[in-house]
Motif scaffolding. Structure first.
Motif, PDB file in Angstrom:
ATOM      1  N   VAL A 143      10.729  -1.410   6.183  1.00 41.35           N
ATOM      2  CA  VAL A 143      11.334  -2.427   5.237  1.00 41.35           C
ATOM      3  C   VAL A 143      11.446  -3.750   5.893  1.00 41.35           C
ATOM      4  N   THR A 144      11.204  -4.697   5.396  1.00 42.27           N
ATOM      5  CA  THR A 144      11.041  -6.109   5.902  1.00 42.27           C
ATOM      6  C   THR A 144      11.903  -6.891   4.864  1.00 42.27           C
ATOM      7  N   ARG A 173      11.572 -10.276   9.140  1.00 44.74           N
ATOM      8  CA  ARG A 173      11.766  -9.339  10.224  1.00 44.74           C
ATOM      9  C   ARG A 173      11.885  -7.802   9.708  1.00 44.74           C
ATOM     10  N   ASP A 174      11.439  -6.959  10.427  1.00 43.25           N
ATOM     11  CA  ASP A 174      11.848  -5.430   9.995  1.00 43.25           C
ATOM     12  C   ASP A 174      12.685  -5.030  10.468  1.00 43.25           C
ATOM     13  N   ILE A 184       6.972  -4.808  16.528  1.00 36.48           N
ATOM     14  CA  ILE A 184       5.929  -5.834  16.925  1.00 36.48           C
ATOM     15  C   ILE A 184       4.838  -6.138  16.033  1.00 36.48           C
ATOM     16  N   ARG A 185       4.976  -5.655  14.899  1.00 34.88           N
ATOM     17  CA  ARG A 185       3.770  -5.741  14.068  1.00 34.88           C
ATOM     18  C   ARG A 185       3.673  -7.171  13.482  1.00 34.88           C
ATOM     19  N   LEU A 186       4.704  -7.603  12.927  1.00 36.71           N
ATOM     20  CA  LEU A 186       4.833  -8.859  12.407  1.00 36.71           C
ATOM     21  C   LEU A 186       4.176 -10.093  13.148  1.00 36.71           C
ATOM     22  N   SER A 204      -4.233 -12.891   6.592  1.00 37.23           N
ATOM     23  CA  SER A 204      -5.051 -12.199   5.280  1.00 37.23           C
ATOM     24  C   SER A 204      -4.364 -10.792   5.240  1.00 37.23           C
ATOM     25  N   SER A 205      -3.556 -10.298   6.037  1.00 41.68           N
ATOM     26  CA  SER A 205      -3.216  -8.854   5.974  1.00 41.68           C
ATOM     27  C   SER A 205      -2.438  -8.623   4.807  1.00 41.68           C
ATOM     28  N   PRO A 206      -2.235  -7.428   4.192  1.00 42.54           N
ATOM     29  CA  PRO A 206      -1.603  -7.315   3.010  1.00 42.54           C
ATOM     30  C   PRO A 206      -0.125  -7.590   3.137  1.00 42.54           C
ATOM     31  N   VAL A 207       0.662  -7.329   4.212  1.00 40.29           N
ATOM     32  CA  VAL A 207       1.984  -7.671   4.578  1.00 40.29           C
ATOM     33  C   VAL A 207       2.231  -9.143   4.256  1.00 40.29           C
TER      34      VAL A 207
END
Length: 471
Positions: free
Chosen positions: A180-181, A190-191, A211-213, A219-222
């Motif tokens: 959840v972001t 932030r997640d 760390i993913r964000l 171009s990523s889906p998120v």
């Protein structure tokens, strides 16, 4: 046939017995909609009907007389073999359900009847029934999810904490893993929560969410969901191709989902967060699941907006309260220091106050008070009571108890619905000296709980205590 019924005799079914089923039995067995076969005591196939041929995918000439485990190798080391051997070993009929051995995704209800000459096996395709039962269970689970979600997000005071638990609510009803972001009021993403159906992968998911964000490209889906408000379904292999080498990419590979569904959390055409659903291999997502996920996203977006509004209200209330609390005065020979920390939860600020001032004779007065309430109305009432107490104390020059008594009378006339507590202390010169040259060597103080007019005078004690002093 019913559980416990005698198995068809070998004189009808066993290959090599010299007998074949009679016309009626033959017609019945060959046209029945269930697969039927007979295994002799050596586990060789003695008879299969037409439906069994179709189910196994081979003609009976290729099956009769052969060891079942070699003729149909899919049955070896499977629930079928374990159940067949159990039925023969115990001598009791056995019924179970298992996935079809042809890998079609279908399900069979299997009944095995052991007898002195072997094992009769009946298998009926129950795929449609199981599919309907699973659909009904999933529908109930989705409905329960939405009800619990509403209770979590809107039935509690701390919606922010509930949003952090959102991932735990949607797993496993809608997905295998979730992050959840939330986008804060300054536009920073932030997640705030993650979960996975597999306990062993929850620490991986948590580290990935941390760390993913910072590693996901535009171009990523998120990123598309965050900045374009676009819902995206993408294979994780394609996402990995977009990510640079590093810890985030390694963690996503270790999590090993097959695909991801990314939904923007949109309220009033503004994206306030993202819901990322990670699906393992073999997980089938229905349109009903996606529709429920969209409803979850909409509920979460409204909750995030509510958190933003509460935060704004808290900031406004704090700003109002701080504007009403002036800096302590400079008093010769005395240091006055104030420390004020407002509550951090939502808009729960407003009633507390402190004050310090000089009366007409130059004696310092220190006040600590609290108006009942935790909102901007309490802050406004606090400002008025603070001013009243200052005026009464300065004009009257009275001691702390008389000052509080005067404040109580004023509240009863002008602020009928307000209730407050306060403590007033005055530094005095015991020697009776006046002017800046004397030393303060006595502290006189009083505390009180003011009453609104509707308070019963028969049950309430006097609102003000008498002056108390210490030297």
């Amino acid at each position: 046939m019913q559980d416990g019924a005698a198995a068809p005799g070998p004189e009808l079914l066993a290959a090599g017995s010299g007998h074949r089923p009679g016309p009626v039995t033959d017609r019945f067995l060959e046209t029945m909609p269930a697969a039927f076969c007979f295994l002799d005591r050596d586990w060789c196939i003695g008879y299969v009907n037409v439906e069994a041929e179709r189910l196994i995918g081979r003609d009976r000439d290729e099956l009769l007389g052969r060891l079942v485990w070699s003729a149909v190798p899919q049955l070896s080391d499977s629930p079928f073999e374990a159940s067949f051997r159990s039925a023969v070993a115990t001598g009791h009929p056995l019924t179970f359900e298992a996935a079809a051995p042809d890998g079609s995704g279908g399900w069979l209800e299997v009944r095995a009847w052991p007898g002195p000459d072997g094992l009769a096996v009946y298998a009926l395709d129950v795929t449609d029934r199981r599919t309907a039962e699973q659909a009904a269970r999933r529908a109930v689970a989705r409905t329960a999810l939405l009800a619990r979600l509403s209770a979590e997000l809107f039935g509690q005071r701390d919606a922010g904490a509930a949003l952090g638990r959102l991932a735990q609510l949607v797993v496993p009803v809608l997905t295998d893993g979730c992050i959840v972001t939330v986008v804060d009021r300054e536009g920073r993403a932030r997640d705030i929560g993650s979960w996975h159906v597999d306990p062993a992968r929850r620490p991986l998911m948590e580290r990935y969410a941390q760390i993913r964000l910072d590693s996901l490209p535009a171009s990523s889906p998120v990123a598309q969901a965050l900045y374009a408000g676009t819902a995206v379904t993408e294979s994780v292999a394609a996402v990995l191709d977009l990510m640079p080498a590093g810890p985030a990419r390694d963690l996503l590979e270790a999590l090993d989902p097959e695909s991801a569904v990314v939904l923007p959390l949109t309220d009033e055409e503004r994206t306030v967060g993202v819901l990322t659903l990670y699906l393992d291999r073999g997980r089938a997502v229905t349109e009903e699941d996606i529709d429920t996920a969209r409803q979850v996203a909409a509920e979460a977006a409204r909750a995030i907006t509510r958190v933003h509004v509460q935060s704004q209200q808290a900031q406004l209330a704090e700003a109002l309260q701080r504007s009403l609390l002036t800096e302590p005065p400079a008093i010769a020979g005395t240091a006055v220091v104030a420390r004020y920390v407002p509550a951090a939860e939502a808009a729960r600020v407003g009633g507390d106050w402190y004050d310090a001032f000089l009366q007409r004779d130059g004696d310092p007065v220190v006040v600590i008070g609290d108006v009942v309430g935790h909102d901007t109305a309490a802050a406004a009432a606090m400002g008025q009571l603070r001013g009243l107490l200052r005026g009464i104390a300065h004009h009257s020059g009275a001691g702390p108890a008389d000052v509080l008594r005067g404040l109580d009378e004023a509240i009863a006339q002008m602020h009928t619905d307000t209730m407050a507590t306060a403590a007033v202390a005055r530094l005095e010169r015991a020697s009776g000296a006046v002017g800046p040259g004397g030393a303060w060597d006595r502290l006189r103080w009083a505390n009180a709980a003011t009453r609104p007019r509707w308070w019963s005078s028969r049950t309430a004690r006097s609102p003000c205590s008498a002056d108390r002093s210490a030297t």
